[in-house]
Scaffold this active site. Structure first.
Site, PDB file in Angstrom:
ATOM      1  N   LYS A   1       0.888  -1.161  -0.086  1.00  0.00           N
ATOM      2  CA  LYS A   1       0.288  -0.097  -0.477  1.00  0.00           C
ATOM      3  C   LYS A   1       0.634   1.237  -0.019  1.00  0.00           C
ATOM      4  O   LYS A   1       0.639   2.161  -0.498  1.00  0.00           O
ATOM      5  CB  LYS A   1      -1.426  -0.048   1.199  1.00  0.00           C
TER       6      LYS A   1
ATOM      7  N   SER B   1     -18.482  10.838   4.114  1.00  0.00           N
ATOM      8  CA  SER B   1     -17.104  11.052   4.517  1.00  0.00           C
ATOM      9  C   SER B   1     -16.471  12.644   3.940  1.00  0.00           C
ATOM     10  O   SER B   1     -17.137  12.186   2.219  1.00  0.00           O
ATOM     11  CB  SER B   1     -16.553  10.064   4.372  1.00  0.00           C
TER      12      SER B   1
ATOM     13  N   TRP C   1     -18.611  -7.097   7.525  1.00  0.00           N
ATOM     14  CA  TRP C   1     -17.270  -6.881   7.142  1.00  0.00           C
ATOM     15  C   TRP C   1     -16.964  -6.869   8.247  1.00  0.00           C
ATOM     16  O   TRP C   1     -15.800  -6.067   8.679  1.00  0.00           O
ATOM     17  CB  TRP C   1     -17.445  -5.217   7.118  1.00  0.00           C
TER      18      TRP C   1
ATOM     19  N   HIS D   1     -27.216   3.354   1.717  1.00  0.00           N
ATOM     20  CA  HIS D   1     -25.961   3.414   0.678  1.00  0.00           C
ATOM     21  C   HIS D   1     -25.508   2.397   0.255  1.00  0.00           C
ATOM     22  O   HIS D   1     -25.294   1.779   1.358  1.00  0.00           O
ATOM     23  CB  HIS D   1     -25.152   4.412   1.371  1.00  0.00           C
TER      24      HIS D   1
ATOM     25  N   CYS E   1     -23.101   0.666  -2.460  1.00  0.00           N
ATOM     26  CA  CYS E   1     -22.229   0.688  -3.676  1.00  0.00           C
ATOM     27  C   CYS E   1     -21.775  -1.256  -4.641  1.00  0.00           C
ATOM     28  O   CYS E   1     -22.013  -2.274  -3.594  1.00  0.00           O
ATOM     29  CB  CYS E   1     -20.804   1.234  -3.435  1.00  0.00           C
TER      30      CYS E   1
ATOM     31  N   HIS F   1     -13.550   7.151  -7.321  1.00  0.00           N
ATOM     32  CA  HIS F   1     -12.639   6.111  -7.112  1.00  0.00           C
ATOM     33  C   HIS F   1     -11.087   6.871  -8.082  1.00  0.00           C
ATOM     34  O   HIS F   1     -10.479   5.566  -8.365  1.00  0.00           O
ATOM     35  CB  HIS F   1     -12.864   4.586  -7.664  1.00  0.00           C
TER      36      HIS F   1
END
Length: 750
Positions: free
Chosen positions: A20, A429, A557, A637, A639, A690
Site C-alpha cells: 500500500k 465522508s 465486514w 447507501h 455500492c 475512485h
C-alpha cells in the site's frame, strides 16, 4: 497414500502494508518504478519463506498482484480496454494502474474499469471487458517472472496459480452493449493458457493451481460442459493441474466435474457442507483431492481435533490427498503474534495467515500417523473455550415497519424538509487529510488530551460545513473526521467487539481495512454519533444528515463469532443501531443515513439459500430504521451492487432514499430500474470517486438527463458515487462544484 499440504494463496500486502505504502508513493511520484518493484520482490520472498518455514509441501507463486489478481489476468492475456492502449500497444505497470484508477499511459483522461465484489467477499476486483472482437495475446509475463524469481531463490516445489479461463470469462462483462456469448471467446483465450502451461513445463513445475470458483455456482449446462472441452485442450501429460474451487460446495456440479480431465480437485470444506465420502467415491482414483479444511475467511483458531475426526476416513482410500485452507488467505490478516495489546488468554483463540499455515503442518503430521490422541488439551486450544454465553433476540412484528407507507411519509417530509427538486448531497465522508489522521493517532497514543482532540475535530467539522455551504449543497454531512473506518468506528463504540492493531486485510488496490472481531454479544451502552452530528447541525441552517453504518454491513465486514447464526447477530447489532437512530431523531436530526454497502455482497452464491439470507438481512435493516416518525427521512447507501435479482428486496427495505454507485459501471447497474417504477427516492451516483479524473459539468449534466429518463424526477437525488475520504480537497471541491452547477442548469430548464 500420500498427504501433501499447501495453501491457495497468501496475503500480498506485506506484514506492514508495504505494498500500500509503495503503491501510493509511486502514484504520487515519490518513488521510482524500480523502487516499487523492489518492494514487490521483498513481499514475495517473505511470503515464500513463511510457507517454507511452516513445512508446506507446495509453495504459492502467482498469488501476488499490484492491484488485483483479476486485473493481473486481464494484463496477462492482453485484454486491455481500447481507451487504455497506447500507440505501441505496450503493456506495463502504468497500464495496469491506469485501468484500475482511470487514466491512460499518457496520463490523459480515460474511464477506469468497473470494480465489483469478488463473489461474496469484501474484496473488490476489476471487471474484465469483452466484445465479440476481443483478441488475446500473452502480453504481461509477470507469472513467469515470479516463477523464475522463486526458482532463482532456491525455493523448491513451487505451485503457480492462475485464474482459470472459464471463470475469467464468466467474471467479465460485455462492453458497449454488445450482445454475444462470452463463451465464443474461449477458443481465443485457451492458446494463451496452453502456452503458459508449456512454459511451466519447461521449468519442471509439478503442479499448477488453476482457480475455477464458478464451479460452486448454479451455472448453465453449456458453461459446465465448456470445462470438459477447455481442460481437454489444456491437458499436459508432464504437468499436473489442480482445479481449485472455493466459497461453496461442488456437489451439485459433480456429474460434470468428474469428467473434467484434471489431476486434482480442491474442495472447500468450510463454506458449505459436502458429503465428502460420496464425492471422493465419484471421482477417479487417479485424481488427487485437496481438502480445504482450515477456514481461510475467519480468524478463529481451528479445532484440529474436530477436523481430524471429520476427515480421518481418508485412510480408507488408496489415493493421494492435499490438505489446505478453504480459500486464499488474502481474506485474513497476516500474523497474530504482533498483536501486543490483546490479552494472551484471548489472543490464543485466534489464528491469522501465518498461524493457519502452521495449523496445516500439525494436521498433516497427525493424518500421516492417523493418531487420534495427537491433539491433547495440554498442547492444543479447543474451540469449546472460545465463545461467551449466547444471547438470543426477541422482537415484535411492529418493530420492523414504519408507522405509515412511503406515499404518506414523503408528503410529510416534503412539507417539513423543504428540499428543492434534484436535491444535492454527498454520501458522508470528506477527505481524511494527513493532519486529521495524525490528530486521531496522537489521541489514540495519549499524546494529546481529549480537550485538544475535541477542538481539532470541531475545527474540521466547522470547516466541512462551511465548504459545503459555499459550494451550495442542499443536504450537508459532518464529514466523519472522527472515524477511521465505517465499520471499525462503530465496533469501537459497541459492546461485544475486539480490535487488532495490525490486522489489515486488502479490500482493493491500496485500500486496506481492519475488520473488527465480533467476540461477544453486541449491544450499545451509550450514544455514538450524537455529539458530532448535533455540533455540525448547530453550525448551519441547512439540514445535516446523521451518518450510521447498517447492521448487515457491520456484521459482514467483521470477523464474526461462529456459534451464533448471522440472523441473531445481525439483530443484536440492529437493536444497537436502532437506539442510535432514535437518539438522533430526538436530537433534532431530520435525515438519517444507514449505510448498507455490503447488503448485496452477502447474497449467497447458490439460489436455494438466497431467500433465507434476504429474510434476515431485510429484517435487520428495518429493525434498525423503523423506529422513527414519518417526518424523519431514512436514507441508505449501497455500492458495487448488481440489483437485478434483488430489486424486490431493495424495495422491501422501505428506505425513503437509496443512494447507489452507478457511474463506475457506466450506468449498467441501472438496467434493472428501467423495467420497474422504483417507488422511493433514489440517488444514482453522478461521478466516480475512485479516480483522480475531475468530472466536467457537461458530463454530469448528460448523466442526470439519462437518470431523468429512468426515474421520476421528483424522487431523484444528485450525489457522488461514494464517500470522499480517499480524495484530496482540491479534487473534491472542483468535482462537487461541477456537480452542483450541472444540477442548477437542469433545474433552470425544468
Amino acid at each position: 497414500m500420500n498427504i501433501f499440504s499447501h495453501i491457495l494463496g497468501f496475503p500480498r500486502i506485506g506484514p506492514n502494508r508495504e505494498l500500500k505504502i509503495a503503491q501510493e508513493k509511486y502514484w504520487n511520484n515519490e518513488i521510482s518504478k524500480d523502487e516499487l518493484f523492489s518492494v514487490g520482490r521483498k513481499i514475495r520472498k517473505n511470503n515464500l519463506k513463511i510457507q517454507k518455514s511452516a513445512c508446506l509441501d507446495f509453495l504459492c507463486v502467482g498469488d501476488f498482484s499490484w492491484y488485483d489478481h483479476v486485473l493481473n489476468n486481464s494484463m496477462m492475456v492482453g485484454n486491455i480496454p481500447t481507451r487504455h492502449r497506447n500507440v505501441n500497444n505496450k503493456v506495463d505497470i502504468d497500464t495496469l494502474f491506469g485501468i484500475a484508477r482511470g487514466y491512460n499511459s499518457k496520463n490523459n483522461f480515460a474511464c477506469s474499469s468497473e470494480m465489483t465484489k469478488w463473489f461474496n467477499t469484501n474484496y473488490h476486483y476489476i471487471v474484465p471487458e469483452f466484445n465479440k472482437n476481443t483478441y488475446f495475446k500473452f502480453s504481461w509475463k509477470q507469472i513467469l517472472e515470479e516463477v523464475d524469481e522463486a526458482i532463482n531463490l532456491n525455493f523448491n516445489n513451487i505451485k503457480p496459480i492462475l485464474l482459470g479461463p472459464i471463470s475469467y470469462l464468466w467474471l467479465g462483462k460485455r462492453d458497449n452493449n454488445t450482445v454475444f456469448d462470452k463463451l465464443e471467446l474461449l477458443d481465443k483465450i485457451l492458446p494463451i493458457y496452453k502456452n503458459i502451461l508449456s512454459e511451466f513445463n519447461k521449468r519442471n513445475i509439478k503442479w499448477v493451481q488453476i482457480d475455477e470458483p464458478i464451479l460452486v455456482l448454479d451455472i448453465s449446462k453449456k458453461w459446465l460442459e465448456s470445462f470438459i472441452y477447455a481442460y481437454n485442450y489444456l491437458n499436459n501429460k508432464n504437468l499436473k493441474i489442480l482445479l481449485t474451487t472455493y466459497f461453496g460446495s461442488i456437489s451439485h456440479n459433480i456429474d460434470i466435474i468428474k469428467n473434467i480431465p484434471i489431476d486434482g480437485i480442491h474442495i472447500d470444506c468450510v463454506s458449505e457442507k459436502n458429503n465428502l465420502q460420496n464425492l471422493i467415491k465419484m471421482l477417479s482414483k487417479d485424481i488427487c483431492i485437496s481438502l480445504g479444511v482450515i477456514n481461510g475467511r475467519n480468524i478463529w483458531k481451528a479445532d484440529l481435533q474436530k477436523i481430524y475426526n471429520e476427515i480421518c476416513f481418508i485412510k480408507n482410500f488408496k489415493r493421494n490427498f492435499f490438505i489446505s485452507t478453504s480459500c486464499s488467505l488474502m481474506h485474513v490478516p497476516i500474523d497474530i503474534s504482533v498483536e501486543t495489546k490483546i490479552k494472551k488468554s484471548v489472543l490464543k483463540k485466534f489464528s491469522f495467515a501465518i498461524q493457519k499455515c502452521k495449523e496445516l503442518y500439525l494436521l498433516k503430521k497427525c493424518l500421516k500417523n492417523f493418531n487420534k490422541n495427537f491433539f491433547t488439551k495440554k498442547n492444543f486450544f479447543y474451540n469449546s473455550d472460545v465463545y461467551n454465553k449466547r444471547k438470543n433476540v426477541y422482537i415484535k412484528k411492529n418493530d420492523l415497519v414504519r408507522k405509515s407507507t412511503y406515499e404518506f411519509r414523503i408528503k410529510q417530509q416534503i412539507k417539513n424538509l423543504k428540499i428543492p427538486i434534484l436535491p444535492t448531497t454527498t454520501i458522508g465522508s470528506f477527505p481524511q487529510t494527513k493532519e486529521l489522521r495524525n490528530i486521531r493517532l496522537k489521541f489514540k497514543n495519549n499524546k494529546i488530551d481529549l480537550k485538544k482532540y475535541n477542538f481539532e475535530i470541531k475545527k474540521y467539522i466547522k470547516n466541512v460545513i462551511l465548504e459545503q455551504e459555499n459550494l451550495g449543497l442542499d443536504v450537508l454531512v459532518h464529514g466523519e473526521p472522527e472515524r477511521n473506518d465505517m465499520v471499525e468506528y462503530f465496533g469501537q463504540h459497541l459492546e461485544g467487539f475486539l480490535f487488532t492493531e495490525f490486522g489489515w486485510v486488502q479490500s482493493y488496490g491500496s485500500r486496506c481495512v481492519k475488520p473488527p472481531i465480533i467476540f461477544d454479544n453486541v449491544s450499545r451502552k451509550k450514544p455514538i454519533t450524537i455529539k458530532w452530528t448535533k455540533y455540525a447541525q448547530s453550525k448551519t441552517k441547512k439540514l445535516v444528515k446523521g451518518m450510521l453504518t447498517g447492521p448487515v454491513t457491520i456484521l459482514l465486514w467483521s470477523f464474526c463469532r461462529e456459534d451464533l447464526s448471522k440472523d441473531i447477530i445481525s439483530k443484536q447489532i440492529a437493536i444497537a443501531i436502532r437506539k442510535e437512530v432514535k437518539d438522533l431523531e430526538n436530537a433534532g436530526i431530520k435525515i438519517i443515513q444507514i449505510d448498507e454497502p455490503a447488503f448485496r455482497e452477502g447474497l449467497p452464491l447458490r439460489k436455494k439459500y438466497i431467500k433465507s439470507y434476504l429474510s434476515w438481512a431485510i429484517d435487520a435493516f428495518k429493525l434498525s430504521s423503523s423506529v422513527v416518525n414519518d417526518e424523519t427521512q431514512i436514507h441508505t447507501h449501497m455500492c458495487y451492487s448488481n440489483f437485478n435479482n434483488i430489486i424486490d428486496s431493495i424495495i422491501k427495505l422501505d428506505a425513503d432514499v437509496i443512494t447507489i454507485e452507478s457511474s463506475k459501471s457506466h450506468l449498467k447497474l441501472l438496467d434493472c430500474f428501467k423495467n420497474i417504477k422504483y417507488p422511493n427516492g433514489i440517488g444514482p451516483g453522478v461521478y466516480d470517486i475512485h479516480t483522480t479524473n475531475i468530472p466536467s459539468v457537461s458530463n454530469i449534466y448528460d448523466t442526470i438527463k439519462k437518470y431523468i429518463k429512468i426515474f421520476n424526477i421528483e424522487n431523484l437525488w444528485i450525489n457522488p458515487d461514494c464517500g470522499l475520504k480517499t480524495r484530496n480537497w482540491k479534487e473534491v471541491k472542483i468535482s462537487l462544484k461541477n456537480m452542483i452547477l450541472a444540477t442548477k442548469n437542469l433545474r433552470n430548464k425544468i
